[in-house]
Structures are given as structure tokens and as C-alpha cells.
Design an enzyme around this catalytic site. Structure first.
Site, PDB file in Angstrom:
ATOM      1  N   LYS A 168       0.835  -1.206   0.000  1.00  0.00           N
ATOM      2  CA  LYS A 168       0.000   0.000   0.000  1.00  0.00           C
ATOM      3  C   LYS A 168       0.870   1.256   0.000  1.00  0.00           C
ATOM      4  CE  LYS A 168      -3.479   2.765   0.143  1.00  0.00           C
ATOM      5  NZ  LYS A 168      -4.556   2.780   1.141  1.00  0.00           N
ATOM      6  N   LYS A 236      -0.496  11.730   5.646  1.00  0.00           N
ATOM      7  CA  LYS A 236      -0.211  10.687   6.638  1.00  0.00           C
ATOM      8  C   LYS A 236       0.472   9.492   5.978  1.00  0.00           C
ATOM      9  CE  LYS A 236      -3.100   7.572   7.509  1.00  0.00           C
ATOM     10  NZ  LYS A 236      -3.390   6.176   7.118  1.00  0.00           N
TER      11      LYS A 236
END
Length: 291
Positions: A168, A236
Site C-alpha cells: 500500500k 499521513k
């Protein structure tokens, strides 16, 4: 069909839980926002008043949460209340270290654990077309396939616990960099008098084509940055990427630049906008703000 406790019914989690209900699973959800629980109930699911009530006795427990801190907090409750042998699937995007921790702690308590971050944003969640990167054991991956099939289009086991988060991170690296380059291409074409809309149509059909050009070129040209995946969240994720690269002693100069551009978008006040709002950074850097 399985009984499922689903914690985190936000932009992504809400539609995903609905798809699981539609697939015939018995879904009980928990979310801090009561509005999300009402949507799940309207879709045929059930609402719980706490994490404990959502997970107790369920075959499968799922989380879809914003950050590591929430995953750690909720997982501690899951460890206490989930039945032995339950399958835990974390769809959140967190650090590989957090997913390694959930895997190790879950094994001590008899839980089967998969980290399964997703790509596709809100449209992918709504259309059950997510791409899912899974870390864990082969047996647990096989057991989870009915869940993945209900919410996603592509799902692969990519390694042991934590590996889903690594892939990811690679995904977010490519997505962020691609947005930055598409934004610069738009500024370049518009500034030199080319028809940017037709130009992007041509680019989308050639080697420069990408899912981002396919889905986002029109909204970027129109400066429509309603959030599907917010700059704040991509910021983030870039922190996860740069820390993972540091831990692995890997140099990612393009990734570092992309992280800075996303940080700039956030500093400019665009954190609540879609990550395609990197367009605004490209324009500002060239003195061509159109927002």
C-alpha cells in the site's frame, strides 16, 4: 455466510459494510458517528453501542480506521472480546510495524490476522471495485476471500503480516507522484496555449495513460476537488512511506519530493480537499492560481 463485526463506517467503511450485507453476511457495525450506524441499519445491518458489542461472538472482525493510534486502541479491545479463532481483517492503511504487531499479538490470543489495506478511494468502495493488498498466511487469505470478493475487484496475498501495508505504501507513492505530474502537465499545456482537455484525452490513450488520467482528468481541469481521498490522509501515508524507506535504508528521491508537495498542499490549507488538489500546488508554484 459469516457473522461480521465491522468497526469504522466512514467514507470507505460504510459502503464496504453495505456490500457485505448485500452479499448475505450478518454485519454488526460500530462507529462513533451515529449517522453512519443509521446508514448501515438502513442497508440491513445492525448497530452496536461499543467495540465489544460489535465483535463478541463474531466469526470475522473488520476494522477500517484512519490511523495507527485508532487501530492499536481498537485492536486492544478486539483482543479482549473476540472469540478464539476469529478472523481479524484490518482494511486500514497504517505502518507495517503496526500490522506486524497485530499479527503477533493476535496469534498469542488465537486470532487469525490479516492486514488488507485498499486502493480505489471512495468510488472504489461504493462500486465494490477496490484493489486489496493482503499480508498474512495463505490459509487465512483463503478464508477471507468471500469478504474480499464482496468489496473488491482485485485482491492478492503479497506476503506475511505487514506486507499488505508495504505494498500500500508503494501504491500511495505512485499515486501521489502521478497526481503531481498530471498537475504539472495541465499547467504546462494551459500556459502554452494547448487545449488541455483534448491533450489529456490523447495522453490517457497512450503510454502516459493511468487510472488517474482515466478517472480524474475532467475534475482536475474543472478544479473540482471534492474529497474522495483527502490530502490530509495522503500526507499521513507519505509519512509512512518515508519512514519505511528510512527503516529499509532505501533512497526514494521522487517519493521525498512528492511528500513535500503534499505537505505544501496541506500547509496551504487544502488538507480537506481531494489529493488531486496537488493541482493547486502546481499552479501556485508557477504563479498561475486558478482556485
Amino acid at each position: 455466510m459469516s457473522s461480521i463485526g465491522f468497526i469504522g463506517l466512514g467514507i470507505m467503511g460504510g459502503p464496504m459494510a453495505g456490500h457485505l450485507v448485500a452479499a448475505g453476511h450478518e454485519v454488526t457495525g460500530y462507529n462513533r458517528s451515529p449517522g453512519a450506524l443509521e446508514k448501515l441499519k438502513a442497508a440491513g445491518g445492525a448497530a452496536a453501542g461499543s467495540v465489544a458489542a460489535a465483535v463478541a461472538g463474531r466469526d470475522i472482525v473488520i476494522t477500517m480506521l484512519p490511523q495507527d493510534e485508532q487501530v492499536v486502541e481498537v485492536f486492544s479491545e478486539i483482543l479482549e472480546h473476540a472469540k478464539p479463532g476469529a478472523l481479524y481483517i484490518d482494511f486500514s492503511t497504517v505502518t507495517p510495524k503496526t500490522s506486524e504487531w497485530t499479527g503477533a499479538e493476535g496469534a498469542k490470543r488465537g486470532l487469525r490476522v490479516l492486514d488488507a489495506p485498499v486502493s480505489g478511494g471512495e468510488p472504489g468502495a461504493i462500486n465494490a471495485a477496490l484493489s486489496i493488498m493482503v499480508g498474512g498466511s495463505e490459509a487465512d487469505f483463503e478464508a477471507a476471500k468471500p469478504v474480499f470478493a464482496a468489496v473488491g475487484k482485485t485482491y492478492e496475498l503479497v506476503g506475511p503480516n505487514g506486507s499488505g501495508q508495504v505494498v500500500k505504501a508503494a501504491n500511495q507513492l505512485i499515486v501521489g507522484g502521478t497526481y503531481a505530474l498530471v498537475a504539472e502537465a495541465i499547467v504546462l499545456m494551459e500556459s502554452l496555449g494547448a487545449d488541455a482537455a483534448k491533450g489529456l484525452d490523447v495522453l490517457a490513450g497512450g503510454l502516459a495513460g493511468s487510472k488517474i488520467l482515466e478517472l480524474k482528468r475532467k475534475s482536475m481541469l474543472e478544479r473540482d476537488f471534492r474529497p474522495g481521498f483527502r490530502i490530509d490522509l495522503h500526507h499521513k501515508d507519505m509519512g509512512i512511506i518515508t519512514q519505511a524507506a528510512r527503516d529499509a535504508e532505501v533512497t526514494i528521491p521522487m517519493g521525498a519530493l512528492t511528500a513535500q508537495l503534499i505537505a505544501a498542499a496541506r500547509a496551504m490549507g487544502h488538507g480537506s480537499l481531494d489529493h488531486s488538489a496537488l493541482q493547486l500546488v502546481a499552479e501556485a508554484l508557477s504563479g498561475k492560481a486558478n482556485s
